[in-house]
Design an enzyme around this catalytic site. Structure first.
Site, PDB file in Angstrom:
ATOM      1  N   GLY A  88       0.768  -1.196  -0.151  1.00 23.33           N
ATOM      2  CA  GLY A  88       0.001  -0.016  -0.052  1.00 23.33           C
ATOM      3  C   GLY A  88       0.911   1.049  -0.073  1.00 23.33           C
ATOM      4  N   HIS A 147      -2.918  16.188   2.535  1.00 21.18           N
ATOM      5  CA  HIS A 147      -2.677  15.027   3.370  1.00 21.18           C
ATOM      6  C   HIS A 147      -1.967  15.468   4.536  1.00 21.18           C
ATOM      7  CE1 HIS A 147      -3.416  13.327  -0.473  1.00 21.18           C
ATOM      8  NE2 HIS A 147      -3.467  12.242  -0.082  1.00 21.18           N
ATOM      9  N   LYS A 151       2.840  12.377   5.158  1.00 20.43           N
ATOM     10  CA  LYS A 151       2.980  11.766   3.878  1.00 20.43           C
ATOM     11  C   LYS A 151       3.897  12.697   2.916  1.00 20.43           C
ATOM     12  CE  LYS A 151      -0.054  10.707  -0.073  1.00 20.43           C
ATOM     13  NZ  LYS A 151       0.621   9.132  -0.490  1.00 20.43           N
TER      14      LYS A 151
END
Length: 264
Positions: A88, A147, A151
């Site tokens: 992911g 975000h 991140k």
């Protein structure tokens, strides 16, 4: 994300392997998720611990949410040890990632976006781009994505959507993308709820016609991480079924999961 995925797995009744990893050597020894005490190891213990997991839990599926610069070395190790994995994490060298899986004939599900509904939206954009190339020729595109500060990389979803707009005839310079990581700006400018500053994904794509008489907006806002955690569990169940059936295909993405329907 690791904790969110573990919690989602426990709620779905899956068996949690009591092991996780950190990028730091000195970490909290263990955390509890449901009824499982999960021991956390530093990076130097990765290969030894994963090797023992491969022997003790033959049906294990590894889930990887880490830093972009760890993607390829982690994937290489999973493949070497014969551990199927769901990747992911965005970033890394995608070509080398696929090459590792192919070389070791491993199984992997690789997706920069695990939220099923967002994946469906991007898939719809791809279909529009393929069927109506040039439909937005001459239009001006503005992109804003926000975000959590942790991140580090540019949103993979934003990149995919922009690629669709480019096929639709829009010219766009990726350096123009507005990336918001400052909590104060997220509160005041973007409208992120304060309780989700540490975990959110707000995307806005604004298109304007050459004469400014027509505009379109596409927006998807995610608060929290549950959408990604739930999608990751579906991905892990999906991949496990492919491993068990010895499917000839080895590399999958979330589009494959969606095509087979929602899983429980």
């Amino acid at each position: 994300m690791g904790l969110s995925v573990a919690e989602a797995a426990a709620l779905r009744g899956l068996h949690l392997v009591p092991v996780s990893f950190s990028s730091r050597e000195k970490v909290e020894k263990a955390i509890q998720v449901g009824q499982t005490d999960i021991r956390i190891y530093g990076p130097s213990a990765r290969e030894d611990v994963l090797s023992s997991i491969a022997d003790e839990f033959p049906d294990v599926i590894v889930v990887d949410y880490t830093a972009p610069d760890s993607v390829n070395s982690n994937a290489e190790l999973y493949c070497k040890l014969g551990l199927p994995f769901v990747m992911g994490t965005t970033g890394g060298n995608k070509h080398l990632l696929y090459k590792s899986v192919q070389r070791f004939k491993s199984y992997a599900l690789i997706s920069p976006q695990m939220g099923k509904q967002v994946v469906a939206f991007v898939a719809a954009m791809k279909i529009m781009a393929e069927q109506f190339p040039g439909a937005f020729s001459g239009y001006h595109l503005e992109v804003l994505e926000s975000h959590q500060a942790g991140k580090l990389d540019t949103s993979g979803t934003a990149k995919d959507v922009i690629a669709c707009f480019e096929k639709l005839g829009v010219s766009y310079d990726m350096n123009r993308m507005v990336k918001i990581r400052d909590p104060e700006q997220q509160l005041e400018m973007v409208g992120v709820p304060e309780e989700h500053i540490q975990g959110h994904a707000f995307h806005l794509y604004h298109l304007t016609s050459p004469d400014d008489s027509v505009s379109f907006e596409f927006q998807h806002n995610v608060c929290g991480r549950s959408i990604y955690a739930e999608g990751t569990i579906d991905a892990a169940i999906f991949l496990h079924r492919k491993v068990q059936s010895k499917d000839s295909k080895r590399i999958y993405n979330m589009d494959d999961v969606l095509r087979e329907g929602f899983m429980r």
